[in-house]
Design a protein around this motif. Structure first.
Motif, PDB file in Angstrom:
ATOM      1  N   SER A 170       0.829  -1.201   0.000  1.00  0.00           N
ATOM      2  CA  SER A 170       0.000   0.000   0.000  1.00  0.00           C
ATOM      3  C   SER A 170       0.865   1.253   0.000  1.00  0.00           C
ATOM      4  N   ARG A 171       1.917   1.265   0.787  1.00  0.00           N
ATOM      5  CA  ARG A 171       2.782   2.438   0.876  1.00  0.00           C
ATOM      6  C   ARG A 171       3.547   2.668  -0.432  1.00  0.00           C
ATOM      7  N   GLN A 172       3.959   1.594  -1.077  1.00  0.00           N
ATOM      8  CA  GLN A 172       4.665   1.751  -2.349  1.00  0.00           C
ATOM      9  C   GLN A 172       3.719   2.304  -3.414  1.00  0.00           C
ATOM     10  N   ILE A 173       2.487   1.819  -3.435  1.00  0.00           N
ATOM     11  CA  ILE A 173       1.510   2.328  -4.399  1.00  0.00           C
ATOM     12  C   ILE A 173       1.118   3.755  -4.053  1.00  0.00           C
ATOM     13  N   SER A 174       0.991   4.047  -2.763  1.00  0.00           N
ATOM     14  CA  SER A 174       0.702   5.417  -2.334  1.00  0.00           C
ATOM     15  C   SER A 174       1.744   6.383  -2.874  1.00  0.00           C
ATOM     16  N   ARG A 175       2.999   5.987  -2.768  1.00  0.00           N
ATOM     17  CA  ARG A 175       4.081   6.843  -3.278  1.00  0.00           C
ATOM     18  C   ARG A 175       3.941   7.049  -4.783  1.00  0.00           C
ATOM     19  N   GLY A 176       3.621   5.966  -5.489  1.00  0.00           N
ATOM     20  CA  GLY A 176       3.473   6.077  -6.934  1.00  0.00           C
ATOM     21  C   GLY A 176       2.295   6.955  -7.327  1.00  0.00           C
ATOM     22  N   LEU A 177       1.174   6.811  -6.627  1.00  0.00           N
ATOM     23  CA  LEU A 177       0.004   7.645  -6.929  1.00  0.00           C
ATOM     24  C   LEU A 177       0.311   9.116  -6.684  1.00  0.00           C
TER      25      LEU A 177
ATOM     26  N   THR B 284       7.670   1.562 -13.468  1.00  0.00           N
ATOM     27  CA  THR B 284       8.903   2.201 -12.996  1.00  0.00           C
ATOM     28  C   THR B 284       9.897   1.171 -12.484  1.00  0.00           C
ATOM     29  N   GLU B 285      11.153   1.482 -12.611  1.00  0.00           N
ATOM     30  CA  GLU B 285      12.197   0.600 -12.110  1.00  0.00           C
ATOM     31  C   GLU B 285      12.100   0.451 -10.594  1.00  0.00           C
ATOM     32  N   GLU B 286      11.732   1.545  -9.926  1.00  0.00           N
ATOM     33  CA  GLU B 286      11.619   1.492  -8.470  1.00  0.00           C
ATOM     34  C   GLU B 286      10.577   0.474  -8.023  1.00  0.00           C
ATOM     35  N   TYR B 287       9.418   0.483  -8.656  1.00  0.00           N
ATOM     36  CA  TYR B 287       8.357  -0.438  -8.250  1.00  0.00           C
ATOM     37  C   TYR B 287       8.741  -1.884  -8.593  1.00  0.00           C
ATOM     38  N   GLN B 288       9.336  -2.097  -9.742  1.00  0.00           N
ATOM     39  CA  GLN B 288       9.747  -3.443 -10.127  1.00  0.00           C
ATOM     40  C   GLN B 288      10.817  -3.980  -9.176  1.00  0.00           C
ATOM     41  N   ASP B 289      11.720  -3.120  -8.739  1.00  0.00           N
ATOM     42  CA  ASP B 289      12.723  -3.531  -7.751  1.00  0.00           C
ATOM     43  C   ASP B 289      12.063  -3.846  -6.411  1.00  0.00           C
TER      44      ASP B 289
END
Length: 333
Positions: free
Chosen positions: A59-66, A285-290
């Motif tokens: 959730s926090r990773q998606i929050s950052r992306g949104l 994004t590379e960040e999310y895939q990592d």
């Protein structure tokens, strides 16, 4: 990968910091989409897990992306308890204006209804599913002190095999219950309130085995503290390539956990489209895939309607298995 992407273990150790820095206090949200300018205020993201768990970190990773894609603030708010039902209820009752959204887990809709009275079950019809996210498979692990190292080794057990689960109505409970019932192994369930206490009990030889999500167990598997026996997905997972599936070990047991973005029923289509497009951009994004790779997550980035179809299929399949083997999930056995 950017330095802000952390592993499950690292963020689990920093629970208090995560809560303080990432929205542990609820923010008054505003929404609305008539102008097509979304979001118009902070968007709350209740998550049905404590800080540091898989659902929280995703959730926090998606929050950052949104936030990066749409602007605005998407604070994650922890509402742990009842396998996500508390957070789900908050979302279902929220105004359908885009001001409250939530990443939810499949077991709440496919397995928990098999363990609670019908009037207490969370209904997928109370939500719109916007976008699939990822799959987090379960693994059956044994403590070193137990001596178990394969499905066949349970035949040599002296007395009942004890297994830790992450609560009643969870995929961990169903995976273990099916394993020992299908294999006709005398066993006793020991429910814990989440993966962390179940893992602690297993490492302390308080239980013989446990069904955990791979992200919760993998560091102790790699360090040799736990013995992996089977994974419960449809195929072997790339993070544990030498661990067979339950089906490869002769057990017709497949239980998976996956997550998806939900909004209250009736949320405007332009809001849902904006969220889906921002999530898809985040996934690229590379960040999310990592982040996925570090946390042993398998992408399941399906459109919302395909997620609904998968949920309906899994719910029926689990119901059939529970009936076939006479499993009472409500008794945590």
């Amino acid at each position: 990968m950017r330095k802000q992407t952390l592993s499950l273990a690292a963020l689990a150790a920093g629970t208090a910091l995560a809560l303080t820095a990432c929205g542990g206090v609820q923010t008054t949200a505003g929404g609305g989409s008539d102008s097509g300018d979304y979001p118009t205020g902070a968007v709350n993201m209740p998550v049905g897990a404590s800080a540091g768990g898989s659902s929280d970190l995703i959730s926090r990773q998606i929050s950052r992306g949104l936030s990066e894609e749409l602007g605005g603030s998407f604070p994650v708010i922890n509402r742990e308890g009842a396998n996500g039902a508390l957070a789900a209820a908050e979302v279902a009752k929220a105004d359908p204006d885009g001001s409250t959204i939530s990443v939810q887990n499949a077991s709440l809709f496919t397995i928990t209804p098999l363990a609670v009275p019908e009037d207490q079950a969370t209904n997928i019809d109370d939500f719109d599913i916007v976008q699939g996210v990822s799959r987090d498979d379960y693994v059956l692990v044994a403590s070193k002190g137990s001596g178990f190292d394969s499905i066949d080794s349970f035949a040599d057990a002296k007395g009942k095999v004890t297994y830790g689960t992450t609560g009643v109505g969870t995929g961990a409970q169903l995976a273990c219950a099916l394993t020992f019932n299908v294999n006709d192994t005398p066993a006793e369930a020991i429910p814990f309130d989440g993966g962390a206490p179940a893992l602690t009990a297993l490492l302390g030889d308080q239980v013989d085995t446990a069904c955990l999500q791979i992200g919760e167990a993998i560091e102790n598997i790699r360090s040799g503290k736990l013995t992996p026996i089977v994974v419960f997905g449809p195929e072997r997972v790339e993070f544990l390539p030498d661990v067979p599936t339950a089906q490869e070990s002769g057990l017709e047991v497949e239980v998976t956990q996956y997550r998806f973005m939900t909004v209250p029923k009736g949320t405007p289509q332009d809001v849902k489209d904006a969220i889906a497009e921002a999530m898809q951009a985040t996934f690229e994004t590379e960040e999310y895939q990592d982040f996925n790779a570090q946390n042993n997550l398998t992408p399941m980035e399906l459109p919302g309607d395909e997620v609904v179809a998968q949920l309906e299929e899994d719910k029926q399949r689990y119901a059939d298995l529970v009936e076939e083997y006479g499993i009472n999930l409500g008794d945590a056995n």
